[in-house]
Design a protein around this motif. Structure first.
Motif: not given
Length: 143
Positions: A116, A118-119, A122-123
């Protein structure tokens, strides 16, 4: 311009699921020794109760394989290449590379890489945009 010489000791990020472990290793080290270092790190996590959920338990170096992400034009393709245990670190990796773990199931079959990432942004967050300045060398405070 000559290429930059690689350091004698590589820093590698070993990743699986939500876990990242930083390992330093000499560039001349065998991949088989790197696997032993990874097993030692995983065992230390298990012993201290820091077990990350979803990460399978590895008891020996035969319970997993190490691989690297395949890249095309500098971008990861989503495919992974197994590292040959008889090879050396410097022949397969460069410093600050990410190495991924593929665990084996009970029947000995290799499972796919599960990681996974990490972003970072954020959008719904706005990215910071630099403010253009009319005077050279000075910056205007954002409004």
């Amino acid at each position: 311009m000559p290429s930059k010489a690689q350091p004698k000791v590589f820093c590698l990020s070993v990743r699986t699921h939500k876990l990242s472990v930083m390992i330093t290793t000499p560039q001349e080290e065998a991949i088989s020794k790197l696997k032993e270092e990874v097993l030692s790190a995983l065992t230390a996590l298990y012993l201290h109760g820091d077990r990350v959920s979803q990460v399978p338990t590895a008891k020996t170096v035969d319970d997993f394989e190490l691989c690297r992400a395949m890249k095309e034009k500098g971008k990861a393709t989503g495919d992974y290449e197994l590292l040959d245990v008889s090879g050396r670190v410097k022949d397969n990796l460069v410093s600050w590379d990410s190495v991924y773990i593929r665990f084996r199931d009970e029947s000995g079959e290799l499972q796919p890489v599960e990681v996974e990432v990490p972003v970072l942004v954020e959008d719904d967050e706005e990215e910071l945009v630099p403010v253009a300045s009319s005077s050279k060398g000075k910056r205007k405070a954002p409004e």
